[in-house]
Design a protein around this motif. Sequence first.
Motif, mmCIF file in Angstrom:
data_model
loop_
_atom_site.group_PDB
_atom_site.id
_atom_site.type_symbol
_atom_site.label_atom_id
_atom_site.label_comp_id
_atom_site.label_asym_id
_atom_site.label_seq_id
_atom_site.Cartn_x
_atom_site.Cartn_y
_atom_site.Cartn_z
ATOM 1 N N ASP A 17 -0.353 7.486 -6.758
ATOM 2 C CA ASP A 17 -1.628 6.990 -7.278
ATOM 3 C C ASP A 17 -1.763 5.473 -7.163
ATOM 4 O OD1 ASP A 17 -2.604 9.544 -8.091
ATOM 5 O OD2 ASP A 17 -1.260 9.458 -9.827
ATOM 6 N N LEU A 18 -0.882 4.845 -6.400
ATOM 7 C CA LEU A 18 -0.924 3.388 -6.241
ATOM 8 C C LEU A 18 -2.281 2.935 -5.714
ATOM 9 C CD1 LEU A 18 0.595 0.612 -6.108
ATOM 10 C CD2 LEU A 18 1.204 1.230 -3.758
ATOM 11 N N THR A 19 -2.899 1.997 -6.433
ATOM 12 C CA THR A 19 -4.126 1.372 -5.923
ATOM 13 C C THR A 19 -3.754 0.308 -4.905
ATOM 14 O OG1 THR A 19 -5.273 1.740 -8.035
ATOM 15 C CG2 THR A 19 -6.214 0.100 -6.527
ATOM 16 N N ALA A 20 -2.945 -0.649 -5.311
ATOM 17 C CA ALA A 20 -2.474 -1.720 -4.423
ATOM 18 C C ALA A 20 -1.406 -2.508 -5.161
ATOM 19 C CB ALA A 20 -3.620 -2.633 -4.001
ATOM 20 N N LEU A 64 0.818 -1.206 0.000
ATOM 21 C CA LEU A 64 0.000 0.000 0.000
ATOM 22 C C LEU A 64 0.858 1.265 0.000
ATOM 23 C CD1 LEU A 64 -2.847 -0.969 2.525
ATOM 24 C CD2 LEU A 64 -2.764 -1.305 0.042
ATOM 25 N N ASN A 65 2.145 1.125 0.386
ATOM 26 C CA ASN A 65 3.036 2.286 0.409
ATOM 27 C C ASN A 65 4.487 1.819 0.483
ATOM 28 O OD1 ASN A 65 3.471 1.594 3.179
ATOM 29 N ND2 ASN A 65 1.651 2.765 3.719
ATOM 30 N N ALA A 67 7.558 -7.641 -7.543
ATOM 31 C CA ALA A 67 6.421 -6.873 -7.053
ATOM 32 C C ALA A 67 5.606 -6.426 -8.245
ATOM 33 C CB ALA A 67 6.885 -5.662 -6.250
ATOM 34 N N VAL A 68 4.291 -6.492 -8.102
ATOM 35 C CA VAL A 68 3.388 -5.941 -9.110
ATOM 36 C C VAL A 68 2.599 -4.826 -8.450
ATOM 37 C CG1 VAL A 68 1.446 -6.364 -10.639
ATOM 38 C CG2 VAL A 68 3.231 -8.096 -10.393
ATOM 39 N N LEU A 69 2.693 -3.641 -9.019
ATOM 40 C CA LEU A 69 2.014 -2.458 -8.503
ATOM 41 C C LEU A 69 0.939 -2.044 -9.504
ATOM 42 C CD1 LEU A 69 5.227 -0.473 -7.496
ATOM 43 C CD2 LEU A 69 3.931 -2.104 -6.091
#
Length: 367
Positions: free
Chosen positions: A91-94, A71-72, A115-117
């Motif tokens: 603007d990251l959703t998850a 999330l961050n 990691a997939v953002l």
Amino acid sequence: MNGQAVRPKPDLSGLEVGNYPTEPIHVGTAGDKEAARYREGERLGDFVVLPFEADPAYSRMVVGTGGPVVLNRKDMQSLVINDTFDEVAADLTAGWVHTWATEDHPTTAQEMSIAVLMFPDAPTAERVAAGLEHDDFTFNTDNRPVQLPEYPYAKAHWRPGVASLGSWTNHDRYVVFVKFDDNSNKTDLPDMVRRTESLLDLQMPLLDKFEPTPADQLENIELDPDGILSLALPKSEEVAAALGPSSAFRGRGALHFIGLSSLEFLDKGEVSAIALAETVVIRSRSTQGAEALWELLRPDETTDSQPIAAPTGIDGGVECFRRKVEEHQRPSSFCVLRTGKYFTHVEGAQIQDLHQKTAAQYALLAR
């Protein structure tokens, strides 16, 4: 007269369940943005490739390297060295992240992180990938750009003489981060590129299968769309606060929590849903699938566990075990249970509590 045989309802009155619930507890929808983003990250986790799918040598999950839900910045932990992540990826959703390693000694093992953002749209993802690579690249003046031949739009870098390669690759609304580290410092650059591309080759088609929750529906996302969490014993509020909420998966995402290093159980067990709560509950599409899970996941003679008495009054199969205790380890016990289309794993330190918990779990599944 035509029709299917109906399984008679078992008599549950004799079960000793202590204070554990025996009626399903429905969890509903997220209700707030933070919980909704977390749930969307879990959904995404089922579509993030596991490094051992590209190379079976990566069979050991490395803990303490982030997430798995992102999330961050703090959820990426040591994998991101710059301090601009939250600004660039505002603007990251998850997202979802994990690291797996070879079975070598930690000082010589190879590690592969992915990691997939997920972002609102493709232009945002493209901008973020460039920004994160720029800040990674400029963090150390010795870094040099690297071209991934199969992914010319990817942004990658390494430091000559150090067997480590980091890359950021945008794909539709997603940014895929891959980091390879060889702690023995023996892998050359072409091999690091090859390993990175082999992981991306598997990851991109998975993302094309994922269906993100529409932004205007996100805060009302279902926490238990398959009704599997309602059939597991819930985590206590204290445990949930410390370790995270109960979670529901359909595949890959569950491996971060259940200690397996193969996807064999998904196919052989015809798995349709997995609950990770106070207990682990796996639903198969058939009773034959549940029997296959029983054969695959129950302990055998080669494990470090010894059989102990199991609770009575359970229809199906149930076996309980105590782990062999080494110095500085706490005693621990567990039961495995198969009934109908379900396989479950139940943990408990005290035998009476373990039996009550297993009986309550059976009651939830048998109703």
